[in-house]
Design a protein around this motif. Structure first.
Motif, PDB file in Angstrom:
ATOM      1  N   TYR A  11      41.989  12.909  69.315  1.00 15.87           N
ATOM      2  CA  TYR A  11      41.919  14.368  69.141  1.00 15.87           C
ATOM      3  C   TYR A  11      41.138  14.733  67.883  1.00 15.87           C
ATOM      4  O   TYR A  11      40.337  15.677  67.875  1.00 15.87           O
ATOM      5  CB  TYR A  11      43.333  14.955  69.095  1.00 15.87           C
ATOM      6  CG  TYR A  11      43.574  16.059  68.102  1.00 15.87           C
ATOM      7  CD1 TYR A  11      43.131  17.359  68.334  1.00 15.87           C
ATOM      8  CD2 TYR A  11      44.249  15.802  66.896  1.00 15.87           C
ATOM      9  CE1 TYR A  11      43.360  18.367  67.404  1.00 15.87           C
ATOM     10  CE2 TYR A  11      44.481  16.801  65.978  1.00 15.87           C
ATOM     11  CZ  TYR A  11      44.034  18.079  66.226  1.00 15.87           C
ATOM     12  OH  TYR A  11      44.250  19.073  65.304  1.00 15.87           O
ATOM     13  N   LEU A  12      41.338  13.983  66.794  1.00 14.66           N
ATOM     14  CA  LEU A  12      40.609  14.267  65.547  1.00 14.66           C
ATOM     15  C   LEU A  12      39.103  14.177  65.769  1.00 14.66           C
ATOM     16  O   LEU A  12      38.330  15.004  65.270  1.00 14.66           O
ATOM     17  CB  LEU A  12      41.029  13.292  64.445  1.00 14.66           C
ATOM     18  CG  LEU A  12      42.416  13.478  63.835  1.00 14.66           C
ATOM     19  CD1 LEU A  12      42.673  12.394  62.793  1.00 14.66           C
ATOM     20  CD2 LEU A  12      42.582  14.850  63.212  1.00 14.66           C
ATOM     21  N   GLU A  13      38.679  13.159  66.536  1.00 11.09           N
ATOM     22  CA  GLU A  13      37.245  13.006  66.832  1.00 11.09           C
ATOM     23  C   GLU A  13      36.734  14.191  67.656  1.00 11.09           C
ATOM     24  O   GLU A  13      35.687  14.767  67.355  1.00 11.09           O
ATOM     25  CB  GLU A  13      37.014  11.704  67.614  1.00 11.09           C
ATOM     26  CG  GLU A  13      37.344  10.441  66.850  1.00 11.09           C
ATOM     27  CD  GLU A  13      37.278   9.205  67.762  1.00 11.09           C
ATOM     28  OE1 GLU A  13      36.672   9.300  68.858  1.00 11.09           O
ATOM     29  OE2 GLU A  13      37.855   8.165  67.377  1.00 11.09           O
ATOM     30  N   LEU A  14      37.502  14.547  68.708  1.00 16.87           N
ATOM     31  CA  LEU A  14      37.080  15.645  69.584  1.00 16.87           C
ATOM     32  C   LEU A  14      37.085  16.980  68.843  1.00 16.87           C
ATOM     33  O   LEU A  14      36.220  17.826  69.063  1.00 16.87           O
ATOM     34  CB  LEU A  14      37.992  15.724  70.809  1.00 16.87           C
ATOM     35  CG  LEU A  14      37.946  14.516  71.755  1.00 16.87           C
ATOM     36  CD1 LEU A  14      38.980  14.665  72.859  1.00 16.87           C
ATOM     37  CD2 LEU A  14      36.552  14.367  72.355  1.00 16.87           C
ATOM     38  N   ARG A  15      38.073  17.164  67.951  1.00 22.55           N
ATOM     39  CA  ARG A  15      38.137  18.411  67.186  1.00 22.55           C
ATOM     40  C   ARG A  15      36.930  18.541  66.264  1.00 22.55           C
ATOM     41  O   ARG A  15      36.363  19.628  66.114  1.00 22.55           O
ATOM     42  CB  ARG A  15      39.423  18.465  66.370  1.00 22.55           C
ATOM     43  CG  ARG A  15      39.602  19.810  65.657  1.00 22.55           C
ATOM     44  CD  ARG A  15      40.801  19.826  64.757  1.00 22.55           C
ATOM     45  NE  ARG A  15      40.655  18.893  63.655  1.00 22.55           N
ATOM     46  CZ  ARG A  15      41.510  18.809  62.630  1.00 22.55           C
ATOM     47  NH1 ARG A  15      42.578  19.562  62.615  1.00 22.55           N
ATOM     48  NH2 ARG A  15      41.318  17.958  61.662  1.00 22.55           N
ATOM     49  N   GLN A  16      36.538  17.429  65.646  1.00 23.09           N
ATOM     50  CA  GLN A  16      35.362  17.473  64.766  1.00 23.09           C
ATOM     51  C   GLN A  16      34.112  17.812  65.562  1.00 23.09           C
ATOM     52  O   GLN A  16      33.267  18.601  65.124  1.00 23.09           O
ATOM     53  CB  GLN A  16      35.191  16.133  64.040  1.00 23.09           C
ATOM     54  CG  GLN A  16      34.111  16.150  62.953  1.00 23.09           C
ATOM     55  CD  GLN A  16      34.350  17.227  61.902  1.00 23.09           C
ATOM     56  OE1 GLN A  16      35.453  17.361  61.388  1.00 23.09           O
ATOM     57  NE2 GLN A  16      33.330  18.036  61.618  1.00 23.09           N
ATOM     58  N   GLU A  17      34.003  17.221  66.775  1.00 21.02           N
ATOM     59  CA  GLU A  17      32.866  17.546  67.654  1.00 21.02           C
ATOM     60  C   GLU A  17      32.873  19.037  67.995  1.00 21.02           C
ATOM     61  O   GLU A  17      31.824  19.696  67.988  1.00 21.02           O
ATOM     62  CB  GLU A  17      32.935  16.719  68.940  1.00 21.02           C
ATOM     63  CG  GLU A  17      32.613  15.244  68.743  1.00 21.02           C
ATOM     64  CD  GLU A  17      32.828  14.439  70.022  1.00 21.02           C
ATOM     65  OE1 GLU A  17      32.969  15.059  71.109  1.00 21.02           O
ATOM     66  OE2 GLU A  17      32.876  13.197  69.937  1.00 21.02           O
ATOM     67  N   GLN A  41      30.793  24.544  67.181  1.00 18.83           N
ATOM     68  CA  GLN A  41      31.035  25.935  66.781  1.00 18.83           C
ATOM     69  C   GLN A  41      30.138  26.317  65.609  1.00 18.83           C
ATOM     70  O   GLN A  41      29.570  27.419  65.582  1.00 18.83           O
ATOM     71  CB  GLN A  41      32.501  26.123  66.378  1.00 18.83           C
ATOM     72  CG  GLN A  41      33.482  26.117  67.532  1.00 18.83           C
ATOM     73  CD  GLN A  41      34.927  26.170  67.044  1.00 18.83           C
ATOM     74  OE1 GLN A  41      35.217  25.825  65.896  1.00 18.83           O
ATOM     75  NE2 GLN A  41      35.833  26.578  67.900  1.00 18.83           N
ATOM     76  N   GLN A  42      30.041  25.417  64.634  1.00 20.90           N
ATOM     77  CA  GLN A  42      29.224  25.693  63.451  1.00 20.90           C
ATOM     78  C   GLN A  42      27.765  25.908  63.844  1.00 20.90           C
ATOM     79  O   GLN A  42      27.100  26.824  63.346  1.00 20.90           O
ATOM     80  CB  GLN A  42      29.334  24.525  62.452  1.00 20.90           C
ATOM     81  CG  GLN A  42      28.676  24.774  61.099  1.00 20.90           C
ATOM     82  CD  GLN A  42      29.360  25.876  60.305  1.00 20.90           C
ATOM     83  OE1 GLN A  42      30.580  25.994  60.325  1.00 20.90           O
ATOM     84  NE2 GLN A  42      28.581  26.706  59.630  1.00 20.90           N
ATOM     85  N   VAL A  52      30.876  34.447  66.931  1.00 15.39           N
ATOM     86  CA  VAL A  52      31.419  33.087  67.109  1.00 15.39           C
ATOM     87  C   VAL A  52      32.333  32.765  65.928  1.00 15.39           C
ATOM     88  O   VAL A  52      31.972  32.967  64.765  1.00 15.39           O
ATOM     89  CB  VAL A  52      30.274  32.047  67.176  1.00 15.39           C
ATOM     90  CG1 VAL A  52      30.839  30.619  67.147  1.00 15.39           C
ATOM     91  CG2 VAL A  52      29.433  32.268  68.428  1.00 15.39           C
ATOM     92  N   GLU A  53      33.550  32.292  66.237  1.00 16.72           N
ATOM     93  CA  GLU A  53      34.490  31.902  65.178  1.00 16.72           C
ATOM     94  C   GLU A  53      34.459  30.392  64.988  1.00 16.72           C
ATOM     95  O   GLU A  53      34.430  29.636  65.958  1.00 16.72           O
ATOM     96  CB  GLU A  53      35.920  32.321  65.553  1.00 16.72           C
ATOM     97  CG  GLU A  53      36.194  33.792  65.338  1.00 16.72           C
ATOM     98  CD  GLU A  53      37.679  34.103  65.522  1.00 16.72           C
ATOM     99  OE1 GLU A  53      38.214  33.788  66.603  1.00 16.72           O
ATOM    100  OE2 GLU A  53      38.295  34.626  64.588  1.00 16.72           O
ATOM    101  N   VAL A  54      34.441  29.974  63.729  1.00 22.05           N
ATOM    102  CA  VAL A  54      34.500  28.548  63.408  1.00 22.05           C
ATOM    103  C   VAL A  54      35.920  28.237  62.945  1.00 22.05           C
ATOM    104  O   VAL A  54      36.462  28.923  62.075  1.00 22.05           O
ATOM    105  CB  VAL A  54      33.489  28.190  62.296  1.00 22.05           C
ATOM    106  CG1 VAL A  54      33.546  26.690  61.989  1.00 22.05           C
ATOM    107  CG2 VAL A  54      32.077  28.608  62.709  1.00 22.05           C
ATOM    108  N   ASP A  55      36.514  27.214  63.550  1.00 21.97           N
ATOM    109  CA  ASP A  55      37.896  26.861  63.193  1.00 21.97           C
ATOM    110  C   ASP A  55      38.022  26.523  61.713  1.00 21.97           C
ATOM    111  O   ASP A  55      37.058  26.117  61.068  1.00 21.97           O
ATOM    112  CB  ASP A  55      38.375  25.671  64.027  1.00 21.97           C
ATOM    113  CG  ASP A  55      38.592  26.059  65.476  1.00 21.97           C
ATOM    114  OD1 ASP A  55      38.769  27.265  65.733  1.00 21.97           O
ATOM    115  OD2 ASP A  55      38.560  25.174  66.337  1.00 21.97           O
TER     116      ASP A  55
END
Length: 548
Positions: free
Chosen positions: A248-254, A259-260, A303-306
């Protein structure tokens, strides 16, 4: 199985999360993740029926059993450990008692045609069907098995629960939950009060015997081992990943990188359009194009960036003052309280710069030996603290030793020296103190907040022997990463008492195991120790099998 539809929670003018929906299915193993304050514990309470949402609903089939273990328990009772744990089966005994009572009534009543008689027959039929569908189990054996797995000794079974600390009472509540065989188990920080062996036992139980599980935990190894799905609560919404925490950490960073990129592209497009509007807003031939772009920008969803990961902050311990070659030497050290022998003939030598872990079941003497080193309790045998050894000690009750009249900021400002003083707010922020929180007095802080503050204070003091007793119990994964990074760079001697395998990984190069009134040295890191222990256990099983 369990459906969450359009859940919204608002309080104090703040929206914690809005219109979130997901389903929990049989055999789901879900890690509920998100930074502190995102709403994880609130969501668990709503699923458990202990809190009402502002909008939306949770629905489940009739007779679904949901069991909830909160972070903090406020239980008072006068039962023994065994009696209290056996309360898990109270509903079955009540059902049996009601069936017997109705059958007794039916045997004496003669109003066979009355409505009440038919209602009794219907009730006893429903209850009997339910009662006899429950697998016949040896309740006493089940209670015993669960209690032993969670670290209780047989002689504890008949002790009053009032004799046990909050951590052990938490285990009793956990035992009751596991014995109920619920359709969904909700666990909020279940490993905080468990030793490594009990955590491994709980992992095996949840993987092999539990139905659906949702867990909030800062123990990364525990979460990775038991979960196959991760739901992240962030910025008022959720993201649902069908993977364990590490993936999940890898996918969240992707996701965040994507988003960025979208955000930057959108900002460039907005800037280009604003420039066009400014340049041509007075030009008659471009009026329609200008108005079209104005309308487009007004309707545009930004667009929102987490939220950004703040774990990049690096803390460094002050350089360690030079100490002797052997900060701690024990020869034949024994300790007992009245008739209770904690450990005997403990001998160990800790060299300067060495990093060791004290592990073993709770109650086997890890913290007691630390107190011997600190001179806080008497003992038999010889214990030498080396030349010029300056000890920094984080005890499990460290939080209670802070000056209650100081503010959070003053507590750290008093010990910070040199350049680090310019980063006090950043350090406090990394340990979840920000905004108005840094002006709070220590006396109004929660137990977890005090623990984090005591940890920061210790980080800034120049010492050459650092002893940390369960330092991670109230730290989230990000904060633990910051602490672990600082400890990796620490140039002094380190003694860690911890049940957190992920935290110990890469920090401890030698393990001392406490058990059966002995202290045993294991060369190698925590992984090799655990691998060896599992092998030993298998040999034990083989030996027992060979005898039968």
């Amino acid at each position: 199985m369990i459906s969450v539809d359009g859940l919204t929670v608002e309080f104090g003018g703040t929206t914690l999360f809005k219109n979130i929906s997901f389903a929990i299915n049989e055999k789901d193993r879900i890690a509920l993740m998100g930074k502190n304050g995102a709403g994880k514990s609130t969501l668990l309470k709503i699923l458990a029926g202990e809190r009402e949402p502002s909008a939306g609903r949770v629905s489940a089939p009739k007779d679904t059993v949901i069991a909830y273990l909160p972070q903090h328990l406020m239980t008072e009772d006068n039962r023994t450990v065994f009696e209290e744990t056996a309360q898990a089966f109270a509903h079955i005994h009540q059902m049996q008692s009601e069936i017997e009572d109705i059958n007794a009534q039916l045997a004496t009543r003669t109003d066979y045609e009355s409505e009440e008689y038919y209602e009794l027959i219907e009730r006893v039929s429903t209850l009997s069907e339910k009662f006899y569908s429950i697998e016949q189990v040896n309740y006493e054996a089940e209670v015993e098995k669960i209690l032993l797995g969670l670290g209780f000794k047989r002689h504890d079974f008949q002790r009053s629960t009032s004799e046990f600390s909050g951590g052990w009472r938490m285990r009793i509540e956990l035992a009751k939950i596991l014995l109920q065989s619920p359709d969904l188990i909700l666990l909020d920080e279940p490993t905080n009060h468990l030793d490594i062996e009990s955590i491994q036992w709980l992992e095996d139980f949840l993987i092999t015997s539990a139905k659906a599980v949702m867990v909030i935990s800062h123990d990364r190894a525990f979460v990775d081992n038991i979960t196959t799905r991760t739901i992240e609560v962030t910025m008022g919404r959720i993201y649902d990943y069908k993977v364990n925490y590490t993936k999940y950490l890898e996918l969240r960073q992707e996701r965040r990188d994507q988003q960025q990129k979208q955000f930057e592209e959108q900002q460039k497009m907005i800037a280009d359009n604003k420039e066009f509007i400014e340049r041509f807003k007075g030009t008659y031939s471009k009026t329609n194009q200008v108005q079209s772009r104005v309308r487009m920008l007004e309707k545009l969803e930004i667009v929102e960036v987490d939220e950004e990961d703040t774990s990049a902050l690096r803390l460094k311990f002050p350089p360690s003052p030079r100490a002797g070659s052997y900060p701690v030497i024990l020869e034949g050290v024994s300790k007992q309280y009245d008739e209770h022998l904690v450990f005997t003939e403990a001998s160990l030598t800790i060299k300067r710069g060495e990093r060791v872990a004290f592990v073993g079941r709770n109650g086997e003497g890890k913290s007691t030996l630390v107190k011997c080193i600190m001179g806080e309790t008497d003992f038999g045998g010889s214990l030498t603290v080396g030349h010029n050894v300056q000890i920094g000690y984080f005890a499990q009750n460290q939080a209670s030793m802070l000056d209650e009249e100081l503010t959070v900021f003053q507590t750290i400002d008093d010990v910070a020296k040199g350049d680090i003083r310019t980063k006090i707010k950043d350090i406090l922020g990394a340990f979840m103190f920000s905004g108005d929180n840094i002006s709070k007095k220590v006396k109004v802080l929660s137990g977890g907040e005090r623990t984090r503050l005591a940890m920061i204070k210790l980080l800034l003091e120049p010492v050459n022997l650092l002893i940390l007793d369960e330092p991670t119990n109230h730290l989230d994964i990000k904060t633990k990463d910051i602490l672990k990074s600082a400890l990796k760079d620490y140039d002094g001697t380190l003694i860690l008492v911890s049940h957190d395998r992920d935290f110990l990984d890469g920090l401890a190069e030698k393990v001392y195991e406490f058990g059966n009134q002995r202290v045993k040295e294991h060369l190698g890191d925590i992984h090799s120790f655990l691998a060896k222990k599992k092998m030993d256990n298998l040999r034990e099983i083989e030996r027992l099998t060979a005898r039968n």
